[in-house]
Design a protein around this motif. Structure first.
Motif, PDB file in Angstrom:
ATOM      1  N   ARG A 142      16.382   8.224  -0.221  1.00 50.11           N
ATOM      2  CA  ARG A 142      17.607   8.865  -0.728  1.00 50.11           C
ATOM      3  C   ARG A 142      18.734   8.856   0.299  1.00 50.11           C
ATOM      4  NH1 ARG A 142      14.027  13.688  -3.098  1.00 50.11           N
ATOM      5  NH2 ARG A 142      12.955  12.347  -4.603  1.00 50.11           N
ATOM      6  N   GLY A 143      19.925   8.586  -0.180  1.00 47.81           N
ATOM      7  CA  GLY A 143      21.088   8.597   0.705  1.00 47.81           C
ATOM      8  C   GLY A 143      21.883   9.876   0.553  1.00 47.81           C
ATOM      9  N   GLU A 144      23.128   9.827   1.013  1.00 46.70           N
ATOM     10  CA  GLU A 144      23.979  11.025   1.025  1.00 46.70           C
ATOM     11  C   GLU A 144      24.498  11.376  -0.364  1.00 46.70           C
ATOM     12  OE1 GLU A 144      24.336  12.903   3.631  1.00 46.70           O
ATOM     13  OE2 GLU A 144      23.296  11.536   4.995  1.00 46.70           O
ATOM     14  N   ASP A 145      24.420  10.435  -1.304  1.00 48.16           N
ATOM     15  CA  ASP A 145      25.096  10.633  -2.580  1.00 48.16           C
ATOM     16  C   ASP A 145      24.239  11.236  -3.681  1.00 48.16           C
ATOM     17  OD1 ASP A 145      23.473   8.442  -2.567  1.00 48.16           O
ATOM     18  OD2 ASP A 145      24.718   7.253  -3.917  1.00 48.16           O
ATOM     19  N   VAL A 146      23.026  11.681  -3.371  1.00 47.16           N
ATOM     20  CA  VAL A 146      22.185  12.289  -4.413  1.00 47.16           C
ATOM     21  C   VAL A 146      21.798  13.714  -4.011  1.00 47.16           C
ATOM     22  CG1 VAL A 146      21.278  10.113  -5.331  1.00 47.16           C
ATOM     23  CG2 VAL A 146      20.066  11.271  -3.467  1.00 47.16           C
ATOM     24  N   LEU A 181      19.836  29.473   2.787  1.00 46.85           N
ATOM     25  CA  LEU A 181      19.737  28.015   2.653  1.00 46.85           C
ATOM     26  C   LEU A 181      21.066  27.425   2.160  1.00 46.85           C
ATOM     27  CD1 LEU A 181      17.524  25.710   2.831  1.00 46.85           C
ATOM     28  CD2 LEU A 181      17.400  25.904   0.345  1.00 46.85           C
ATOM     29  N   LEU A 182      21.686  28.100   1.179  1.00 50.56           N
ATOM     30  CA  LEU A 182      22.954  27.613   0.631  1.00 50.56           C
ATOM     31  C   LEU A 182      24.078  27.725   1.661  1.00 50.56           C
ATOM     32  CD1 LEU A 182      22.834  29.161  -2.969  1.00 50.56           C
ATOM     33  CD2 LEU A 182      22.186  26.856  -2.270  1.00 50.56           C
ATOM     34  N   ASP A 183      24.078  28.803   2.421  1.00 47.23           N
ATOM     35  CA  ASP A 183      25.097  28.960   3.462  1.00 47.23           C
ATOM     36  C   ASP A 183      24.957  27.864   4.515  1.00 47.23           C
ATOM     37  OD1 ASP A 183      26.321  31.091   2.250  1.00 47.23           O
ATOM     38  OD2 ASP A 183      25.154  32.606   3.329  1.00 47.23           O
ATOM     39  N   LEU A 184      23.720  27.570   4.861  1.00 46.66           N
ATOM     40  CA  LEU A 184      23.485  26.504   5.836  1.00 46.66           C
ATOM     41  C   LEU A 184      23.992  25.163   5.279  1.00 46.66           C
ATOM     42  CD1 LEU A 184      22.141  25.488   8.481  1.00 46.66           C
ATOM     43  CD2 LEU A 184      20.071  25.119   7.152  1.00 46.66           C
ATOM     44  N   TYR A 185      23.768  24.966   3.998  1.00 44.15           N
ATOM     45  CA  TYR A 185      24.214  23.724   3.356  1.00 44.15           C
ATOM     46  C   TYR A 185      25.739  23.593   3.441  1.00 44.15           C
ATOM     47  CZ  TYR A 185      25.086  20.326  -0.395  1.00 44.15           C
ATOM     48  OH  TYR A 185      25.515  19.238  -1.125  1.00 44.15           O
ATOM     49  N   LYS A 186      26.422  24.683   3.114  1.00 40.83           N
ATOM     50  CA  LYS A 186      27.891  24.656   3.151  1.00 40.83           C
ATOM     51  C   LYS A 186      28.407  24.454   4.577  1.00 40.83           C
ATOM     52  CE  LYS A 186      29.984  27.980   0.743  1.00 40.83           C
ATOM     53  NZ  LYS A 186      30.140  29.359   0.223  1.00 40.83           N
ATOM     54  N   GLY A 193      28.053  17.255   8.687  1.00 40.21           N
ATOM     55  CA  GLY A 193      26.633  16.896   8.848  1.00 40.21           C
ATOM     56  C   GLY A 193      26.099  16.247   7.586  1.00 40.21           C
ATOM     57  N   GLY A 194      25.112  15.400   7.721  1.00 39.74           N
ATOM     58  CA  GLY A 194      24.535  14.699   6.580  1.00 39.74           C
ATOM     59  C   GLY A 194      23.235  15.334   6.131  1.00 39.74           C
ATOM     60  N   ARG A 195      22.573  14.611   5.253  1.00 39.90           N
ATOM     61  CA  ARG A 195      21.328  15.053   4.650  1.00 39.90           C
ATOM     62  C   ARG A 195      20.241  15.385   5.688  1.00 39.90           C
ATOM     63  NH1 ARG A 195      20.387  13.664  -0.544  1.00 39.90           N
ATOM     64  NH2 ARG A 195      18.285  14.080  -1.280  1.00 39.90           N
ATOM     65  N   THR A 197      20.458  16.040   8.871  1.00 36.93           N
ATOM     66  CA  THR A 197      20.794  17.192   9.722  1.00 36.93           C
ATOM     67  C   THR A 197      20.497  18.486   8.980  1.00 36.93           C
ATOM     68  OG1 THR A 197      22.739  15.829  10.145  1.00 36.93           O
ATOM     69  CG2 THR A 197      22.589  17.922  11.328  1.00 36.93           C
ATOM     70  N   PHE A 198      20.893  18.499   7.692  1.00 38.23           N
ATOM     71  CA  PHE A 198      20.647  19.697   6.882  1.00 38.23           C
ATOM     72  C   PHE A 198      19.145  19.988   6.795  1.00 38.23           C
ATOM     73  CE2 PHE A 198      19.508  21.310   2.602  1.00 38.23           C
ATOM     74  CZ  PHE A 198      19.956  22.615   2.766  1.00 38.23           C
ATOM     75  N   LEU A 199      18.367  18.962   6.509  1.00 34.68           N
ATOM     76  CA  LEU A 199      16.921  19.172   6.334  1.00 34.68           C
ATOM     77  C   LEU A 199      16.283  19.667   7.627  1.00 34.68           C
ATOM     78  CD1 LEU A 199      16.029  16.088   4.088  1.00 34.68           C
ATOM     79  CD2 LEU A 199      16.190  18.499   3.409  1.00 34.68           C
ATOM     80  N   LEU A 200      16.681  19.097   8.745  1.00 33.55           N
ATOM     81  CA  LEU A 200      16.105  19.504  10.031  1.00 33.55           C
ATOM     82  C   LEU A 200      16.479  20.950  10.347  1.00 33.55           C
ATOM     83  CD1 LEU A 200      14.521  18.765  12.566  1.00 33.55           C
ATOM     84  CD2 LEU A 200      16.642  17.877  13.569  1.00 33.55           C
ATOM     85  N   ARG A 201      17.751  21.276  10.113  1.00 32.33           N
ATOM     86  CA  ARG A 201      18.176  22.650  10.399  1.00 32.33           C
ATOM     87  C   ARG A 201      17.507  23.634   9.442  1.00 32.33           C
ATOM     88  NH1 ARG A 201      24.307  23.937  11.281  1.00 32.33           N
ATOM     89  NH2 ARG A 201      23.288  25.932  11.671  1.00 32.33           N
TER      90      ARG A 201
END
Lengths: 632, 231
Positions: A142-146, A181-186, A193-195, A197-201
Motif C-alpha cells: 500500500r502507498g500513501e493514497d489508500v 490515534l486520530l490526533d497522532l494521524y492529524k 509525515g507519511g504512512r 511514520t504514522f504506523l511506527l509512531r
C-alpha cells in the motif's frame, strides 16, 4: 406537472439497484444516520462489518463506535458492509468501487478503513472489501493514497492469520485510545509525515496498537514459533488490551441507527455489563472481556427511554454475556416491564439463567405457549461439565425445567458441544439421556388435562473449537471424521431413548468447524491460505450455501500447509503461541492452571465467589474490587 | 378515531419495498408520539392499513394509510409530528378524519393514476403524442399474465380509463382494484411498443400520482382523501 425528486445521487444506478436483491442494503440514509459536510471534517473513517448489511447492522459494537466517532467534530464516520454476491459480481464486471453508505463515496478516498473482526469465517470477506475498494490486499503493497486499514474486535486476539492484510490492529475496547490515534494521524499529516511514520509512531506511542509489519516471526523446523520480536526500537514486545473501567462515562448511542429493511437484530439493544464472572473454560469472551464491569441502573434507565423514543423500535433487548449475573437485574427488569407496557414495546431477555425469577419475568413478557426455554448445559455428563467448568448441574436443569413446565412451557431447547477435551462415549450418551429425562419430567410434572400438547425437546450440538486466551488454547481439536462419528453416536443414542419421538436433534457442519479451528489458532503463514482461497473464489464462508471446503483444501495444499498442524495437535506448555505477544489481562499461568484443573475434572469458583488471581485485577476496577480491600 | 394519512414517497426511498414501508411507518408513529390504537394480545401491533402496495423503484405523490388513534390534538399537530419523524423522501401531504363507517384504505381502492417519464431527460413522450388516440381506439390490448397455472392472456384495455401526454410525461389512469389491478410498467411498455419505440428495461421512471375510490350515485372516481374530513 410537478414530479417528485427521482434523480439518482447514489453510487449505484437505478438499473443496478433494480437488478439486485434488497437494494435498500446500499442506499444509506437510515434514520439516525449521520451526514456531515465533508469539507469541514479532518478525518474520514469508514467502519466496516465484513458481512451482509442485515448482519452488520445488527452489531452493537459498530453502533457504539459510529456514535463515538461522529461525536468528534473533526471526524465523519460512515458505514460499509460486504456487498451481497449479486452486487459483488456486478461491481467487479463494471469496475464500480466499493462505497460508504452515508456519502456514497469510494472507500478508497477515506483516511481510515476500520474492519470489525467478529468471527473467523468472515476473513475472505475482508479481502473482498479491500479488493472492491481498490486497496492492495497486502499492507506491504500500500502507498500513501489508500486508507490506513485497522482491525479490531474479538478475532484481533489472534490477528496473525490476517496480519498481512492490516496496517494495524486495535486490541481491546474502542472507547479509550482512538482519539489519541486520530490526533497522532492529524499531527503526522500536518508535519508532512507519511504512512510508515504514522504506523511506527502509533506502535510506539498509542496504547493497544499492534502494527504487524513491525514484528518478525521465526519458526522452528517443526513449524512452531521460535521467536516473535519487534524489529524497531521502542515498539512494545507485548501489547496490552485497552479496557474501559467506567462504563457510565463513555459514550453509548442514545440514537442508534434504524434500518429500513428487516435486519437480524431489529431492536434497541441495552448493554448492561461487559465481561463474565463464570470462567467457562471453552469460552473466549469470558476471558478477554475480564474484569466484569456493570453499568449503573440509573444510566440504563435513561438510555432505555432515550433509545426507544429516538428509534421508534418495538422491541428492546438486554445485552451481556450473562444477564442473570447483573447485580440489579430485578430492578432493571421491573422498570423495563413497566415502561414497555406503557409504550407497547416487547422485551427480549437473552442469556438468562432459568430459575423462579426469570420464569416469572418471561411469563409476563412473552406468550408461554409460543416460546421455548433454552438451556446450555454444553456437555452431557456432570464429569464433562466439571471439565469445562460449566457451573450448571443436572439438578439445576431439571429443577428449572419442572418450574417451567408448571408455568405452562412445553418446548425446551438444549445446546451442547461435541469434541470437548477428555470427552468419552459415556459423556456423549449423556446428552440423549438428559434430553430423555427432561421429556419424562414433563409427563411427571404436568397432569394430562393441563398439558399444552406434547413436550418438544430440541437438542443442538456444535463442534468444539479451541480458542486463544482460553484454558483450552493448548487442546487438540477433533478431526472432521471424529466429529461426524460423535454426531452419529449422539443421534443413535437419542433414537434409543424412551421419549425419542419427542426429541429433535440438530448438528452443525463439520467442515466449517475444522476450518474455523485453523483460522482461530493460526499463525501468520495461514494468511497465504486465506489469500489463495479468496483468489479461488471463496467468499461468504459463514454462509453454508456459499462455503466451498474443497477450494480451501486446495488452498492449503497450494501453500504447503497442513490444517492438522493447527487443529488436532495438542500444544506443549513451553510453546510460543501465535498470540502470546498480546496481553488480555488474564495471565498465561492462570490459563495453564485452569487447563490442568480441567484435566483433573476440578471446577473453579466464579469471580464473585472467590478471586483466582487471573490477572485482570491489574486494570484496577470492576468485579475485582467490588468488595472492600480489593481482590482476595 | 380513524385517520387517513396521505403521503408522498420519492428520492432514495423509492428503493424501499412495501412491507418495509409498513414497518417504517410503525416506527414513525412511535417516534412522533401519536396515541395510536394497538391490537390486544402478547405482541400488540398498531391498527394500520395501506391502500395499495407501490412497486420498488416507483415514486408516488399519492400514497395512503389509515390508522386508528385514541386521542389527538388536531390534524395540523399530527401532520407536523409525523413529518418531523420522517426522513427526506417521505412528505405527509394530508391528514383527515374518517367516518366510522368508511371502508378502509385497502378495500376502497378502485383506480390509480400514474405518470411515466424518460430517465434520459433529453427524451420526451411528446414525440408520441399522436399515438394516444389510436392506442385507446383498440378494443383489445392483450398481455401475458403469470397466474398460478402458468400464463394467461388478459385484455387490459377495459381497465385503462384514460391516457394522454402531459408536459412530456405519459399520464394514465387505470384499474387498481384488487381484482383487476394493472401494473403501470405494463401500460407504459405496451404504449411504447405500440408507438414503435424500442426500449431498454428501466428506461423510464414511473410516479404514482393519485389513488381513487368510487363514490356517489354515478360511482365516479375521487381521490381517497376526499372521503375524509378536516379536523
Amino acid at each position: 406537472m410537478q414530479l417528485p425528486d427521482f434523480e439518482n445521487r447514489l453510487a449505484l444506478s437505478d438499473d443496478i439497484l433494480m437488478s439486485v436483491e434488497k437494494p435498500a442494503r446500499y442506499i444509506g440514509g437510515e434514520i439516525n444516520a449521520v451526514i456531515k459536510d465533508k469539507r469541514r471534517v479532518a478525518v474520514r473513517f469508514a467502519m466496516c462489518f465484513p458481512d451482509v448489511y442485515e448482519i452488520g447492522m445488527s452489531h452493537l459494537g459498530i453502533q457504539i463506535l459510529y456514535d463515538m466517532f461522529n461525536r468528534y467534530e473533526d471526524v465523519w464516520c460512515e458505514r460499509v458492509y460486504s456487498p451481497w454476491v449479486d452486487l459483488d459480481q456486478i461491481m467487479r464486471e463494471r469496475k464500480i468501487p466499493l462505497f460508504a453508505l452515508e456519502s456514497q463515496e469510494p472507500v478508497r478516498n477515506f483516511d481510515f478503513l476500520g474492519i470489525t473482526l467478529q468471527y473467523e469465517m468472515c476473513y475472505t470477506n475482508i479481502l473482498q472489501v479491500l479488493d472492491l475498494s481498490g486497496i492492495p490486499l497486502l499492507a506491504a503493497d500500500r502507498g500513501e493514497d489508500v486508507p490506513i486499514v485497522i482491525g479490531g474486535g474479538p478475532c484481533a486476539y489472534d490477528p496473525e492469520p490476517i496480519a498481512p492484510f492490516f496496517d494495524l490492529f486495535y486490541i481491546g475496547e474502542g472507547e479509550t485510545a482512538y482519539r489519541q490515534l486520530l490526533d497522532l494521524y492529524k499531527e503526522n499529516r500536518a508535519a508532512g509525515g507519511g504512512r510508515q511514520t504514522f504506523l511506527l509512531r502509533a506502535a510506539r506511542e498509542v496504547p493497544g496498537i499492534y502494527v504487524p509489519s513491525l514484528y518478525a516471526v521465526a519458526y522452528h523446523a517443526d513449524g512452531t514459533i521460535a521467536s516473535f520480536v519487534p524489529t524497531q526500537e521502542g515498539v512494545p514486545a507485548v501489547i496490552r488490551k485497552e479496557v474501559v473501567m467506567d462504563l457510565d462515562h463513555v459514550p453509548y448511542p442514545a440514537k442508534p441507527l434504524v434500518p429500513y429493511i428487516k435486519v437480524t437484530q431489529d431492536r434497541v439493544v441495552l448493554e448492561i455489563q461487559r465481561g463474565c464472572i463464570r470462567g467457562c473454560r471453552f469460552c473466549q469472551a469470558g476471558q478477554i472481556y475480564r474484569p466484569v464491569r456493570e453499568k449503573s441502573l440509573e444510566s440504563l434507565k435513561e438510555y432505555a427511554i432515550a433509545m426507544l423514543e429516538q428509534t421508534g423500535q418495538e422491541e428492546i433487548s438486554l445485552n451481556s454475556l450473562s444477564s442473570s449475573d447483573y447485580s440489579r437485574l430485578e430492578e432493571l427488569v421491573d422498570f423495563l416491564m413497566e415502561t414497555c407496557r406503557e409504550k407497547k414495546v416487547n422485551i427480549s431477555l437473552p442469556s438468562l439463567r432459568i430459575d423462579a425469577f426469570s420464569l416469572d419475568v418471561m411469563g409476563k413478557v412473552q406468550d408461554v405457549k409460543k416460546s421455548s426455554l433454552t438451556f446450555a448445559p454444553e456437555a452431557g455428563s456432570q464429569r464433562l461439565r466439571n471439565v469445562i467448568n460449566k457451573g450448571l448441574t443436572e439438578e439445576d436443569i431439571l429443577h428449572g425445567a419442572a418450574l417451567a413446565f408448571e408455568g405452562g412451557w412445553s418446548r425446551v431447547k438444549l445446546y451442547f458441544m461435541l469434541g470437548l477435551p477428555t470427552e468419552t462415549e459415556e459423556d456423549i450418551r449423556g446428552i440423549a439421556a438428559l434430553c430423555n429425562k427432561i421429556a419424562a419430567l414433563y409427563y411427571e410434572t404436568v397432569p394430562k388435562e393441563k398439558r399444552n400438547g406434547p413436550v418438544q425437546i430440541v437438542a443442538s450440538t456444535s463442534f468444539f473449537i479451541p480458542k486463544p486466551f482460553t484454558p483450552f488454547q493448548w487442546a487438540g481439536m477433533c478431526t472432521k471424521e471424529q466429529f461426524l462419528e460423535k454426531a452419529a453416536l449422539t443421534k443413535q443414542s437419542v433414537r434409543e431413548q424412551l421419549n425419542q419421538k419427542r426429541i429433535k436433534y440438530n448438528w452443525h457442519e463439520a467442515d466449517v468447524s475444522v476450518l474455523e479451528g485453523v483460522l482461530a489458532r493460526g499463525d501468520r503463514r495461514v494468511a497465504d491460505v486465506i489469500l489463495a482461497a479468496y483468489q479461488k473464489g471463496c467468499l461468504y464462508d459463514a454462509w453454508g450455501e456459499h462455503f466451498q471446503y474443497e477450494l480451501w483444501l486446495e488452498a492449503f495444499a497450494q501453500c504447503g500447509l497442513d490444517p492438522a498442524f493447527y487443529t488436532t495437535r495438542e500444544r506443549r506448555k513451553d510453546e510460543i503461541l501465535p498470540w502470546d505477544f498480546l496481553d488480555c489481562g488474564v495471565k498465561k499461568e492462570f490459563l495453564w492452571r485452569e487447563w490442568e484443573r480441567a484435566q483433573r475434572e476440578e471446577t473453579t469458583p466464579n469471580c464473585r465467589m472467590e478471586c483466582q488471581g487471573c490477572g485482570a485485577a491489574r486494570f484496577g476496577g470492576g468485579v475485582c474490587f467490588e468488595r472492600k480491600g480489593g481482590p482476595v | 378515531m380513524k385517520i387517513r394519512i396521505k403521503f408522498s414517497k420519492y428520492g432514495p426511498l423509492r428503493f424501499i419495498g412495501h412491507l418495509d414501508i409498513m414497518r417504517f411507518f410503525q416506527k414513525v408513529i412511535r417516534r412522533a408520539g401519536i396515541d395510536v390504537t394497538y391490537s390486544a394480545g402478547f405482541s400488540p401491533h398498531q391498527v394500520m392499513t395501506f391502500a395499495a402496495p407501490l412497486g420498488v423503484g416507483l415514486c408516488s405523490l399519492g400514497e395512503y394509510m389509515d390508522i386508528e388513534v385514541n386521542s389527538q390534538q388536531g390534524a395540523e399537530d399530527m401532520k407536523r409530528r409525523l413529518q418531523n419523524a420522517c426522513p427526506y423522501g417521505i412528505d405527509i401531504l394530508s391528514v383527515k378524519a374518517l367516518q366510522k363507517t368508511a371502508g378502509n384504505a385497502m378495500a376502497s381502492v378502485a383506480a390509480a393514476s400514474y405518470a411515466a417519464v424518460f430517465r434520459d431527460r433529453s427524451r420526451s413522450f411528446d414525440d408520441y403524442i399522436g399515438q394516444c388516440a389510436a392506442f385507446l381506439a383498440r378494443e383489445e390490448i392483450l398481455i401475458r399474465k403469470e397466474t398460478k397455472r402458468g400464463t394467461a392472456e388478459v385484455n387490459i384495455r377495459p381497465g385503462i380509463y384514460s391516457l394522454g401526454i402531459e408536459d412530456g410525461a405519459l399520464v394514465f389512469t387505470v384499474d387498481a382494484s384488487s381484482a383487476g389491478n394493472i401494473r403501470p410498467s405494463v401500460v407504459t411498455e405496451q404504449f411504447l411498443r405500440f408507438a414503435g419505440a424500442s426500449e431498454q428495461e428501466n428506461a423510464f421512471q414511473i410516479v404514482r400520482l393519485e389513488i381513487y375510490t368510487r363514490s356517489g350515485e354515478e360511482a365516479g372516481l375521487i381521490p381517497l382523501d376526499e372521503v375524509g374530513e378536516a379536523f
